[in-house]
Write a protein that holds these residues in place. Structure first.
Motif, PDB file in Angstrom:
ATOM      1  N   SER A  22       0.686  -1.242   0.053  1.00  0.00           N
ATOM      2  CA  SER A  22      -0.114   0.157  -0.010  1.00  0.00           C
ATOM      3  C   SER A  22       0.872   1.325   0.027  1.00  0.00           C
ATOM      4  O   SER A  22       1.965   1.188   0.512  1.00  0.00           O
ATOM      5  CB  SER A  22      -0.827   0.020   1.188  1.00  0.00           C
ATOM      6  N   TYR A  23       0.296   2.313  -0.343  1.00  0.00           N
ATOM      7  CA  TYR A  23       0.980   3.622  -0.404  1.00  0.00           C
ATOM      8  C   TYR A  23       0.970   4.203   0.790  1.00  0.00           C
ATOM      9  O   TYR A  23       1.929   4.944   1.170  1.00  0.00           O
ATOM     10  CB  TYR A  23       0.455   4.639  -1.498  1.00  0.00           C
ATOM     11  N   ASN A  24      -0.076   3.845   1.740  1.00  0.00           N
ATOM     12  CA  ASN A  24      -0.252   4.257   2.925  1.00  0.00           C
ATOM     13  C   ASN A  24       0.770   3.696   3.963  1.00  0.00           C
ATOM     14  O   ASN A  24       0.687   2.418   4.087  1.00  0.00           O
ATOM     15  CB  ASN A  24      -1.581   4.199   3.590  1.00  0.00           C
ATOM     16  N   PRO A  25       1.790   4.446   4.583  1.00  0.00           N
ATOM     17  CA  PRO A  25       2.681   3.657   5.660  1.00  0.00           C
ATOM     18  C   PRO A  25       1.729   2.923   6.679  1.00  0.00           C
ATOM     19  O   PRO A  25       2.350   1.898   7.149  1.00  0.00           O
ATOM     20  CB  PRO A  25       3.631   4.582   6.227  1.00  0.00           C
ATOM     21  N   HIS A  26       0.770   3.541   7.436  1.00  0.00           N
ATOM     22  CA  HIS A  26       0.034   2.983   8.361  1.00  0.00           C
ATOM     23  C   HIS A  26      -0.556   1.667   8.008  1.00  0.00           C
ATOM     24  O   HIS A  26      -0.595   0.568   8.737  1.00  0.00           O
ATOM     25  CB  HIS A  26      -0.925   3.795   8.937  1.00  0.00           C
ATOM     26  N   VAL A  27      -0.967   1.718   6.894  1.00  0.00           N
ATOM     27  CA  VAL A  27      -1.646   0.334   6.255  1.00  0.00           C
ATOM     28  C   VAL A  27      -0.496  -0.705   6.312  1.00  0.00           C
ATOM     29  O   VAL A  27      -0.738  -1.949   6.556  1.00  0.00           O
ATOM     30  CB  VAL A  27      -2.333   0.600   4.916  1.00  0.00           C
ATOM     31  N   ARG A  28       0.705  -0.386   5.641  1.00  0.00           N
ATOM     32  CA  ARG A  28       1.962  -1.507   5.777  1.00  0.00           C
ATOM     33  C   ARG A  28       2.349  -1.908   6.950  1.00  0.00           C
ATOM     34  O   ARG A  28       2.555  -3.005   7.400  1.00  0.00           O
ATOM     35  CB  ARG A  28       3.012  -0.658   4.846  1.00  0.00           C
ATOM     36  N   TYR A  29       2.296  -0.795   8.001  1.00  0.00           N
ATOM     37  CA  TYR A  29       2.709  -1.277   9.314  1.00  0.00           C
ATOM     38  C   TYR A  29       1.616  -2.079   9.764  1.00  0.00           C
ATOM     39  O   TYR A  29       1.880  -3.206  10.604  1.00  0.00           O
ATOM     40  CB  TYR A  29       2.815  -0.053  10.185  1.00  0.00           C
ATOM     41  N   VAL A  33       2.394  -6.136  11.300  1.00  0.00           N
ATOM     42  CA  VAL A  33       2.021  -6.688  12.648  1.00  0.00           C
ATOM     43  C   VAL A  33       0.759  -7.689  12.544  1.00  0.00           C
ATOM     44  O   VAL A  33       0.830  -8.573  13.332  1.00  0.00           O
ATOM     45  CB  VAL A  33       1.465  -5.441  13.361  1.00  0.00           C
ATOM     46  N   ALA A  34      -0.200  -7.486  11.757  1.00  0.00           N
ATOM     47  CA  ALA A  34      -1.122  -8.511  11.578  1.00  0.00           C
ATOM     48  C   ALA A  34      -0.464 -10.026  11.158  1.00  0.00           C
ATOM     49  O   ALA A  34      -0.922 -11.035  11.740  1.00  0.00           O
ATOM     50  CB  ALA A  34      -2.256  -8.269  10.576  1.00  0.00           C
ATOM     51  N   LEU A  35       0.468  -9.920  10.204  1.00  0.00           N
ATOM     52  CA  LEU A  35       0.979 -11.112   9.933  1.00  0.00           C
ATOM     53  C   LEU A  35       1.785 -11.683  11.326  1.00  0.00           C
ATOM     54  O   LEU A  35       1.913 -13.053  11.501  1.00  0.00           O
ATOM     55  CB  LEU A  35       2.085 -10.987   8.863  1.00  0.00           C
ATOM     56  N   GLY A  36       2.644 -10.996  11.928  1.00  0.00           N
ATOM     57  CA  GLY A  36       3.094 -11.250  13.032  1.00  0.00           C
ATOM     58  C   GLY A  36       2.377 -11.940  14.360  1.00  0.00           C
ATOM     59  O   GLY A  36       2.600 -12.967  14.753  1.00  0.00           O
ATOM     60  N   ILE A  37       1.140 -11.325  14.235  1.00  0.00           N
ATOM     61  CA  ILE A  37       0.366 -11.784  15.249  1.00  0.00           C
ATOM     62  C   ILE A  37      -0.309 -13.096  15.011  1.00  0.00           C
ATOM     63  O   ILE A  37      -0.652 -13.877  15.631  1.00  0.00           O
ATOM     64  CB  ILE A  37      -0.699 -10.738  15.830  1.00  0.00           C
ATOM     65  N   VAL A  66       7.560   1.600   9.680  1.00  0.00           N
ATOM     66  CA  VAL A  66       7.179   0.314   8.885  1.00  0.00           C
ATOM     67  C   VAL A  66       8.220  -0.696   9.043  1.00  0.00           C
ATOM     68  O   VAL A  66       8.397  -2.063   8.983  1.00  0.00           O
ATOM     69  CB  VAL A  66       6.800   0.616   7.359  1.00  0.00           C
ATOM     70  N   ARG A  67       9.507  -0.229   8.792  1.00  0.00           N
ATOM     71  CA  ARG A  67      10.712  -1.146   9.203  1.00  0.00           C
ATOM     72  C   ARG A  67      10.529  -1.935  10.548  1.00  0.00           C
ATOM     73  O   ARG A  67      10.770  -3.173  10.314  1.00  0.00           O
ATOM     74  CB  ARG A  67      11.927  -0.354   8.769  1.00  0.00           C
ATOM     75  N   GLN A  68      10.388  -0.901  11.390  1.00  0.00           N
ATOM     76  CA  GLN A  68      10.370  -1.278  12.889  1.00  0.00           C
ATOM     77  C   GLN A  68       9.124  -2.577  13.025  1.00  0.00           C
ATOM     78  O   GLN A  68       9.597  -3.589  13.631  1.00  0.00           O
ATOM     79  CB  GLN A  68      10.008  -0.389  13.758  1.00  0.00           C
ATOM     80  N   GLY A  69       7.860  -2.360  12.378  1.00  0.00           N
ATOM     81  CA  GLY A  69       7.000  -3.263  12.494  1.00  0.00           C
ATOM     82  C   GLY A  69       7.409  -4.302  11.757  1.00  0.00           C
ATOM     83  O   GLY A  69       6.945  -5.600  12.329  1.00  0.00           O
ATOM     84  N   SER A  70       7.953  -4.493  10.679  1.00  0.00           N
ATOM     85  CA  SER A  70       8.280  -5.508   9.810  1.00  0.00           C
ATOM     86  C   SER A  70       9.241  -6.578  10.629  1.00  0.00           C
ATOM     87  O   SER A  70       9.415  -7.676  10.603  1.00  0.00           O
ATOM     88  CB  SER A  70       8.845  -5.297   8.521  1.00  0.00           C
ATOM     89  N   LEU A  71      10.267  -5.855  11.319  1.00  0.00           N
ATOM     90  CA  LEU A  71      11.050  -6.663  12.110  1.00  0.00           C
ATOM     91  C   LEU A  71      10.707  -7.338  13.299  1.00  0.00           C
ATOM     92  O   LEU A  71      10.911  -8.279  13.662  1.00  0.00           O
ATOM     93  CB  LEU A  71      12.234  -5.644  12.448  1.00  0.00           C
ATOM     94  N   VAL A  72       9.585  -6.362  13.793  1.00  0.00           N
ATOM     95  CA  VAL A  72       9.163  -7.105  15.182  1.00  0.00           C
ATOM     96  C   VAL A  72       8.049  -8.111  14.842  1.00  0.00           C
ATOM     97  O   VAL A  72       8.122  -9.098  15.463  1.00  0.00           O
ATOM     98  CB  VAL A  72       8.053  -5.833  15.912  1.00  0.00           C
ATOM     99  N   ALA A  73       7.515  -8.142  13.672  1.00  0.00           N
ATOM    100  CA  ALA A  73       6.503  -9.123  13.273  1.00  0.00           C
ATOM    101  C   ALA A  73       7.444 -10.327  12.752  1.00  0.00           C
ATOM    102  O   ALA A  73       7.080 -11.496  13.060  1.00  0.00           O
ATOM    103  CB  ALA A  73       5.741  -8.665  12.177  1.00  0.00           C
ATOM    104  N   SER A  74       8.552 -10.190  12.144  1.00  0.00           N
ATOM    105  CA  SER A  74       9.520 -11.433  11.720  1.00  0.00           C
ATOM    106  C   SER A  74       9.745 -12.105  12.976  1.00  0.00           C
ATOM    107  O   SER A  74       9.993 -13.224  13.096  1.00  0.00           O
ATOM    108  CB  SER A  74      10.623 -10.575  11.064  1.00  0.00           C
TER     109      SER A  74
END
Length: 90
Positions: A22-29, A33-37, A66-74
């Protein structure tokens, strides 16, 4: 809520794949997080592997949270199973 509570662990990665671009960073974040949970602790499954591939592309995002969220989700997906992913060998 339906994504996280889904009894089928293979469903979240395809559903969230478009949201990760998505173009919206909040949606990407939120997608990260949804994948991580939804797939926490499931790195050795096909869904966990697919999610980690989606999240790897987000590790280089232009937006810092967004980078932080993807790393936490990983980390949530890899919890208790770091040997499953080849880039995380101890």
């Amino acid at each position: 809520p339906a994504l996280v509570l889904s009894p089928q662990p293979a469903r979240p990665p395809p559903l969230v794949a478009l949201l990760t671009e998505s173009y919206n960073p909040h949606v990407r974040y939120g997608a990260a997080v949804a994948l991580g949970i939804a797939l926490a602790g499931s790195a050795n499954s096909d869904a966990g592997t697919a999610s980690l591939k989606l999240l790897e592309h987000m590790h280089d995002d232009a937006v810092d949270f967004v980078r932080q969220g993807s790393l936490v989700a990983s980390a949530m997906i890899l919890i208790q199973q770091p040997d499953v992913h080849p880039a995380v060998k101890p």
